[in-house]
Design a protein around this motif. Structure first.
Motif, PDB file in Angstrom:
ATOM      1  N   LYS A   8     -19.899 -38.577  30.494  1.00 33.14           N
ATOM      2  CA  LYS A   8     -20.934 -39.662  29.872  1.00 33.14           C
ATOM      3  C   LYS A   8     -20.174 -40.911  29.472  1.00 33.14           C
ATOM      4  O   LYS A   8     -19.463 -40.661  28.138  1.00 33.14           O
ATOM      5  CB  LYS A   8     -21.925 -38.979  28.774  1.00 33.14           C
ATOM      6  CG  LYS A   8     -22.930 -37.903  29.279  1.00 33.14           C
ATOM      7  CD  LYS A   8     -23.664 -37.374  28.460  1.00 33.14           C
ATOM      8  CE  LYS A   8     -23.961 -36.924  27.200  1.00 33.14           C
ATOM      9  NZ  LYS A   8     -24.467 -36.803  26.137  1.00 33.14           N
ATOM     10  N   ILE A   9     -20.936 -42.011  29.206  1.00 36.34           N
ATOM     11  CA  ILE A   9     -20.330 -43.135  28.331  1.00 36.34           C
ATOM     12  C   ILE A   9     -21.690 -43.743  27.633  1.00 36.34           C
ATOM     13  O   ILE A   9     -22.716 -43.896  28.769  1.00 36.34           O
ATOM     14  CB  ILE A   9     -20.087 -44.564  29.552  1.00 36.34           C
ATOM     15  CG1 ILE A   9     -19.674 -44.467  30.944  1.00 36.34           C
ATOM     16  CG2 ILE A   9     -18.310 -43.461  30.467  1.00 36.34           C
ATOM     17  CD1 ILE A   9     -20.668 -46.044  31.627  1.00 36.34           C
ATOM     18  N   GLU A  10     -21.398 -44.641  26.956  1.00 36.82           N
ATOM     19  CA  GLU A  10     -22.402 -44.933  26.839  1.00 36.82           C
ATOM     20  C   GLU A  10     -23.109 -47.043  26.401  1.00 36.82           C
ATOM     21  O   GLU A  10     -21.278 -47.621  26.185  1.00 36.82           O
ATOM     22  CB  GLU A  10     -22.595 -45.365  24.633  1.00 36.82           C
ATOM     23  CG  GLU A  10     -23.877 -45.585  24.399  1.00 36.82           C
ATOM     24  CD  GLU A  10     -23.820 -44.847  22.579  1.00 36.82           C
ATOM     25  OE1 GLU A  10     -24.109 -43.879  22.499  1.00 36.82           O
ATOM     26  OE2 GLU A  10     -23.207 -45.757  21.748  1.00 36.82           O
ATOM     27  N   LYS A  29     -23.489 -53.364  36.106  1.00 41.92           N
ATOM     28  CA  LYS A  29     -22.581 -53.654  35.326  1.00 41.92           C
ATOM     29  C   LYS A  29     -21.668 -52.630  35.843  1.00 41.92           C
ATOM     30  O   LYS A  29     -20.784 -52.879  36.175  1.00 41.92           O
ATOM     31  CB  LYS A  29     -23.091 -54.925  34.047  1.00 41.92           C
ATOM     32  CG  LYS A  29     -21.354 -55.374  33.622  1.00 41.92           C
ATOM     33  CD  LYS A  29     -20.932 -56.740  34.614  1.00 41.92           C
ATOM     34  CE  LYS A  29     -19.691 -56.689  34.059  1.00 41.92           C
ATOM     35  NZ  LYS A  29     -19.631 -57.585  35.205  1.00 41.92           N
ATOM     36  N   ALA A  30     -21.831 -51.619  35.339  1.00 39.10           N
ATOM     37  CA  ALA A  30     -20.923 -49.979  35.601  1.00 39.10           C
ATOM     38  C   ALA A  30     -20.880 -50.265  36.385  1.00 39.10           C
ATOM     39  O   ALA A  30     -20.161 -49.347  36.716  1.00 39.10           O
ATOM     40  CB  ALA A  30     -22.091 -48.739  34.896  1.00 39.10           C
ATOM     41  N   GLY A  31     -21.593 -50.056  37.969  1.00 37.29           N
ATOM     42  CA  GLY A  31     -21.952 -49.806  39.066  1.00 37.29           C
ATOM     43  C   GLY A  31     -20.552 -50.623  39.691  1.00 37.29           C
ATOM     44  O   GLY A  31     -20.238 -49.878  41.002  1.00 37.29           O
ATOM     45  N   GLU A  32     -20.464 -51.492  38.918  1.00 32.72           N
ATOM     46  CA  GLU A  32     -19.259 -52.378  39.997  1.00 32.72           C
ATOM     47  C   GLU A  32     -17.993 -51.624  39.576  1.00 32.72           C
ATOM     48  O   GLU A  32     -16.647 -51.869  40.054  1.00 32.72           O
ATOM     49  CB  GLU A  32     -19.074 -53.785  39.231  1.00 32.72           C
ATOM     50  CG  GLU A  32     -20.319 -54.787  39.136  1.00 32.72           C
ATOM     51  CD  GLU A  32     -19.552 -56.143  38.593  1.00 32.72           C
ATOM     52  OE1 GLU A  32     -19.107 -56.734  37.931  1.00 32.72           O
ATOM     53  OE2 GLU A  32     -21.240 -57.095  38.711  1.00 32.72           O
ATOM     54  N   TRP A  39     -27.139 -40.361  36.576  1.00 30.57           N
ATOM     55  CA  TRP A  39     -28.297 -40.594  35.230  1.00 30.57           C
ATOM     56  C   TRP A  39     -28.098 -41.579  34.714  1.00 30.57           C
ATOM     57  O   TRP A  39     -26.720 -42.140  34.151  1.00 30.57           O
ATOM     58  CB  TRP A  39     -29.189 -39.065  34.867  1.00 30.57           C
ATOM     59  CG  TRP A  39     -27.959 -37.921  34.545  1.00 30.57           C
ATOM     60  CD1 TRP A  39     -26.795 -37.363  35.417  1.00 30.57           C
ATOM     61  CD2 TRP A  39     -27.855 -38.003  33.319  1.00 30.57           C
ATOM     62  NE1 TRP A  39     -26.256 -36.483  34.542  1.00 30.57           N
ATOM     63  CE2 TRP A  39     -26.183 -36.846  33.212  1.00 30.57           C
ATOM     64  CE3 TRP A  39     -27.784 -38.381  32.428  1.00 30.57           C
ATOM     65  CZ2 TRP A  39     -25.237 -36.780  32.189  1.00 30.57           C
ATOM     66  CZ3 TRP A  39     -26.769 -38.448  30.457  1.00 30.57           C
ATOM     67  CH2 TRP A  39     -25.682 -36.604  30.995  1.00 30.57           C
ATOM     68  N   PHE A  40     -29.314 -41.119  33.539  1.00 29.88           N
ATOM     69  CA  PHE A  40     -28.791 -42.455  32.562  1.00 29.88           C
ATOM     70  C   PHE A  40     -30.272 -41.416  31.273  1.00 29.88           C
ATOM     71  O   PHE A  40     -31.801 -41.247  31.425  1.00 29.88           O
ATOM     72  CB  PHE A  40     -29.426 -44.054  32.309  1.00 29.88           C
ATOM     73  CG  PHE A  40     -29.983 -43.743  32.513  1.00 29.88           C
ATOM     74  CD1 PHE A  40     -31.394 -44.505  31.665  1.00 29.88           C
ATOM     75  CD2 PHE A  40     -31.178 -43.985  34.439  1.00 29.88           C
ATOM     76  CE1 PHE A  40     -32.627 -45.407  31.563  1.00 29.88           C
ATOM     77  CE2 PHE A  40     -32.542 -44.709  34.147  1.00 29.88           C
ATOM     78  CZ  PHE A  40     -32.854 -45.720  32.943  1.00 29.88           C
ATOM     79  N   LYS A  62     -27.065 -43.536  27.326  1.00 25.74           N
ATOM     80  CA  LYS A  62     -25.366 -42.962  27.690  1.00 25.74           C
ATOM     81  C   LYS A  62     -26.053 -42.590  28.718  1.00 25.74           C
ATOM     82  O   LYS A  62     -27.141 -42.358  29.910  1.00 25.74           O
ATOM     83  CB  LYS A  62     -25.734 -42.047  27.160  1.00 25.74           C
ATOM     84  CG  LYS A  62     -25.401 -41.792  25.660  1.00 25.74           C
ATOM     85  CD  LYS A  62     -25.340 -40.893  24.543  1.00 25.74           C
ATOM     86  CE  LYS A  62     -25.239 -40.881  23.873  1.00 25.74           C
ATOM     87  NZ  LYS A  62     -25.403 -39.092  22.560  1.00 25.74           N
ATOM     88  N   VAL A  63     -24.612 -42.792  30.178  1.00 25.33           N
ATOM     89  CA  VAL A  63     -24.948 -42.812  31.569  1.00 25.33           C
ATOM     90  C   VAL A  63     -23.912 -41.460  32.000  1.00 25.33           C
ATOM     91  O   VAL A  63     -23.014 -41.468  31.644  1.00 25.33           O
ATOM     92  CB  VAL A  63     -24.470 -43.992  32.164  1.00 25.33           C
ATOM     93  CG1 VAL A  63     -24.104 -44.404  33.482  1.00 25.33           C
ATOM     94  CG2 VAL A  63     -25.192 -45.247  31.998  1.00 25.33           C
TER      95      VAL A  63
END
Length: 69
Positions: A8-10, A29-32, A39-40, A62-63
């Motif tokens: 998990k990242i925030e 942006k995270a998907g780059e 999930w989030f 949180k992803v």
């Protein structure tokens, strides 16, 4: 079904338009740079007020993503 390990990242996304757009901006942006997003969860929602109206949204999420095997 395979066993999975997740990390998990925030992140904090922002948008002048909506909470949903703030979340989507963070995920896009995270998907780059992060693979296997799964999930989030919304942790916190904030907004900036200008002239008694919402001027900007900030959403902390949180992803979760799967760790490569």
């Amino acid at each position: 079904m395979a066993n999975h390990v997740y990390k998990k990242i925030e992140l904090v996304g922002s948008s002048p338009n909506s909470i949903e757009e703030a979340v989507q901006n963070a995920l896009t942006k995270a998907g780059e740079s992060v693979k296997n997003l799964r999930w989030f969860e919304v942790v916190e929602t904030r907004g900036q007020i200008t002239d008694n109206t919402v001027a900007h949204w900030q959403v902390t999420i949180k992803v979760g993503f799967t760790v490569d095997e």
